[in-house]
Write a protein that holds these residues in place. Sequence first.
Motif, PDB file in Angstrom:
ATOM      1  N   VAL A 108     -98.879 -23.714  63.023  1.00  0.00           N
ATOM      2  CA  VAL A 108     -99.788 -24.796  62.727  1.00  0.00           C
ATOM      3  C   VAL A 108    -100.074 -23.956  61.004  1.00  0.00           C
ATOM      4  N   LEU A 109    -101.097 -23.221  61.023  1.00  0.00           N
ATOM      5  CA  LEU A 109    -101.722 -22.288  60.383  1.00  0.00           C
ATOM      6  C   LEU A 109    -101.016 -21.933  59.509  1.00  0.00           C
ATOM      7  N   LEU A 110     -99.989 -21.838  59.843  1.00  0.00           N
ATOM      8  CA  LEU A 110     -98.785 -20.846  58.575  1.00  0.00           C
ATOM      9  C   LEU A 110     -98.070 -22.576  57.432  1.00  0.00           C
ATOM     10  N   LEU A 111     -97.431 -23.337  58.237  1.00  0.00           N
ATOM     11  CA  LEU A 111     -97.174 -24.586  58.005  1.00  0.00           C
ATOM     12  C   LEU A 111     -98.361 -25.281  57.192  1.00  0.00           C
ATOM     13  N   CYS A 112     -99.329 -25.158  57.091  1.00  0.00           N
ATOM     14  CA  CYS A 112    -100.815 -25.688  56.504  1.00  0.00           C
ATOM     15  C   CYS A 112    -100.520 -25.225  54.984  1.00  0.00           C
ATOM     16  N   PHE A 113    -100.495 -23.763  55.346  1.00  0.00           N
ATOM     17  CA  PHE A 113    -100.675 -22.670  54.133  1.00  0.00           C
ATOM     18  C   PHE A 113     -99.877 -22.553  53.165  1.00  0.00           C
ATOM     19  N   SER A 114     -98.737 -22.698  53.933  1.00  0.00           N
ATOM     20  CA  SER A 114     -97.516 -22.983  52.731  1.00  0.00           C
ATOM     21  C   SER A 114     -97.413 -24.320  51.961  1.00  0.00           C
ATOM     22  N   LEU A 115     -97.520 -25.304  53.093  1.00  0.00           N
ATOM     23  CA  LEU A 115     -97.707 -26.207  51.848  1.00  0.00           C
ATOM     24  C   LEU A 115     -99.349 -26.634  51.284  1.00  0.00           C
ATOM     25  N   THR A 116    -100.010 -26.227  50.910  1.00  0.00           N
ATOM     26  CA  THR A 116    -101.448 -26.328  50.071  1.00  0.00           C
ATOM     27  C   THR A 116    -100.748 -24.946  48.439  1.00  0.00           C
TER      28      THR A 116
ATOM     29  N   TYR B  50    -109.809 -26.376  42.395  1.00  0.00           N
ATOM     30  CA  TYR B  50    -110.278 -25.158  43.516  1.00  0.00           C
ATOM     31  C   TYR B  50    -110.999 -25.801  44.714  1.00  0.00           C
ATOM     32  N   LEU B  51    -111.056 -26.655  44.827  1.00  0.00           N
ATOM     33  CA  LEU B  51    -111.207 -27.077  46.621  1.00  0.00           C
ATOM     34  C   LEU B  51    -110.119 -26.408  47.496  1.00  0.00           C
ATOM     35  N   VAL B  52    -108.388 -26.987  46.833  1.00  0.00           N
ATOM     36  CA  VAL B  52    -107.256 -27.144  47.174  1.00  0.00           C
ATOM     37  C   VAL B  52    -106.865 -25.019  47.149  1.00  0.00           C
ATOM     38  N   TYR B  53    -107.223 -24.909  46.403  1.00  0.00           N
ATOM     39  CA  TYR B  53    -107.218 -23.113  46.049  1.00  0.00           C
ATOM     40  C   TYR B  53    -108.345 -22.539  47.501  1.00  0.00           C
ATOM     41  N   THR B  54    -109.629 -23.087  47.562  1.00  0.00           N
ATOM     42  CA  THR B  54    -110.405 -22.168  48.735  1.00  0.00           C
ATOM     43  C   THR B  54    -109.392 -22.487  50.069  1.00  0.00           C
ATOM     44  N   LEU B  55    -108.908 -23.067  50.495  1.00  0.00           N
ATOM     45  CA  LEU B  55    -108.497 -23.589  51.568  1.00  0.00           C
ATOM     46  C   LEU B  55    -107.840 -22.903  51.248  1.00  0.00           C
ATOM     47  N   SER B  56    -105.967 -22.972  50.688  1.00  0.00           N
ATOM     48  CA  SER B  56    -105.688 -22.116  51.133  1.00  0.00           C
ATOM     49  C   SER B  56    -105.849 -21.102  51.515  1.00  0.00           C
ATOM     50  N   LEU B  57    -107.324 -20.613  50.735  1.00  0.00           N
ATOM     51  CA  LEU B  57    -107.755 -18.770  51.004  1.00  0.00           C
ATOM     52  C   LEU B  57    -107.848 -18.798  52.301  1.00  0.00           C
ATOM     53  N   LEU B  58    -109.015 -19.909  53.124  1.00  0.00           N
ATOM     54  CA  LEU B  58    -109.649 -19.980  54.170  1.00  0.00           C
ATOM     55  C   LEU B  58    -107.919 -19.641  55.332  1.00  0.00           C
ATOM     56  N   LEU B  59    -107.367 -20.671  55.050  1.00  0.00           N
ATOM     57  CA  LEU B  59    -106.383 -20.736  55.311  1.00  0.00           C
ATOM     58  C   LEU B  59    -105.469 -19.536  55.998  1.00  0.00           C
TER      59      LEU B  59
ATOM     60  N   LEU C 298     -98.727 -25.366  43.642  1.00  0.00           N
ATOM     61  CA  LEU C 298     -97.187 -25.230  42.678  1.00  0.00           C
ATOM     62  C   LEU C 298     -96.570 -26.240  42.052  1.00  0.00           C
ATOM     63  N   LEU C 299     -96.580 -28.193  42.597  1.00  0.00           N
ATOM     64  CA  LEU C 299     -95.493 -28.395  42.042  1.00  0.00           C
ATOM     65  C   LEU C 299     -96.922 -29.419  41.354  1.00  0.00           C
ATOM     66  N   LYS C 300     -97.957 -29.241  41.408  1.00  0.00           N
ATOM     67  CA  LYS C 300     -98.344 -30.568  41.022  1.00  0.00           C
ATOM     68  C   LYS C 300     -98.022 -30.460  39.737  1.00  0.00           C
ATOM     69  N   ARG C 301     -97.937 -31.497  38.704  1.00  0.00           N
ATOM     70  CA  ARG C 301     -98.219 -31.080  37.118  1.00  0.00           C
ATOM     71  C   ARG C 301     -98.893 -30.674  35.995  1.00  0.00           C
ATOM     72  N   GLU C 302    -100.194 -31.527  36.701  1.00  0.00           N
ATOM     73  CA  GLU C 302    -102.050 -31.404  36.504  1.00  0.00           C
ATOM     74  C   GLU C 302    -102.165 -30.091  36.738  1.00  0.00           C
ATOM     75  N   TRP C 303    -101.656 -29.213  37.243  1.00  0.00           N
ATOM     76  CA  TRP C 303    -102.722 -28.338  37.806  1.00  0.00           C
ATOM     77  C   TRP C 303    -101.854 -26.724  37.131  1.00  0.00           C
ATOM     78  N   GLN C 304    -100.186 -27.577  36.919  1.00  0.00           N
ATOM     79  CA  GLN C 304    -100.086 -25.721  35.440  1.00  0.00           C
ATOM     80  C   GLN C 304    -100.689 -26.086  34.596  1.00  0.00           C
ATOM     81  N   ARG C 305     -99.629 -24.517  34.375  1.00  0.00           N
ATOM     82  CA  ARG C 305    -100.749 -23.993  32.773  1.00  0.00           C
ATOM     83  C   ARG C 305    -100.294 -24.629  31.499  1.00  0.00           C
ATOM     84  N   PRO C 306    -101.481 -24.832  30.622  1.00  0.00           N
ATOM     85  CA  PRO C 306    -101.440 -25.846  29.537  1.00  0.00           C
ATOM     86  C   PRO C 306    -100.506 -25.163  28.803  1.00  0.00           C
TER      87      PRO C 306
END
Length: 247
Positions: A208-216, A8-17, A221-229
């Motif tokens: 730079v903001l576009l690049l950071c947004f896409s990276l978040t 949720y921290l990363v998601y909030t960051l992506s929304l802000l970006l 998407l790629l972090k396994r711990e955050w994939q749908r159970p």
Amino acid sequence: MKSSNVFYLVYTLSLLLGLLCVIFVITWSKGYRGGFAWDGSAKMFNWHPVCMVTGLVVIYGNAILVYRLPFTWSSSKLILKLVHATLNLGALSLAVIGLLAAFGFHNKMHIPNLYSMHSWVGFIAVILFGLQWLLGFLCFLLPCTPLWLRAAYRDVHVFFGLCILAMTVASCLSGINEKLIFVLNAPNSTASYKKLPPEAYLANILGVLLLCFSLTIAWMLLKREWQRPNLHASALSDATEPLLTED
């Protein structure tokens, strides 16, 4: 810290970006490029970066994340699919408006269309996006679609979803650079690009903001711990159960 809290921290960051990306591109187009119109002038072209950044990057990036949000995991898959498809349709609609703005301006000013790397990559990305949406609708929202086809296309759909996001961000970055070179190195410009006037700073920060947004987005998407159970079970369910059912 729990994995969900980090998400949720990363998601909030992506929304802000994403919000900053939209604010910066509107500020650039309105504050430095004269605002908006639909008359074939440079003001008409200003709709192009606004629509592309807002639609094909920010809205599309959030559409990709629909299945990653923990509070959606208990929701009906049909609802999630409809939300995902609707957001993508909105992004595609903005992309079409952005293309019309660019082509309309070029045609009015007798500027060739589709001659630069930016235009090639961007145009291909929009075409792929349109095909992606259409095939996704046919495979995942029509109950008459063969189950084997839906199962076979699922991984292709996910793969091209990430590819299209990468292509749109690459097109935006090259487009920002191309626009700055054109307008700041023009004979009537008060400051060249190499002197980094305020407009160049703002547009470079947008990149730079576009690049950071896409990276978040890619990280979530790629972090396994955050994939749908029960991802594999979910994939099997998608491939064997009728689509228009509540589960």
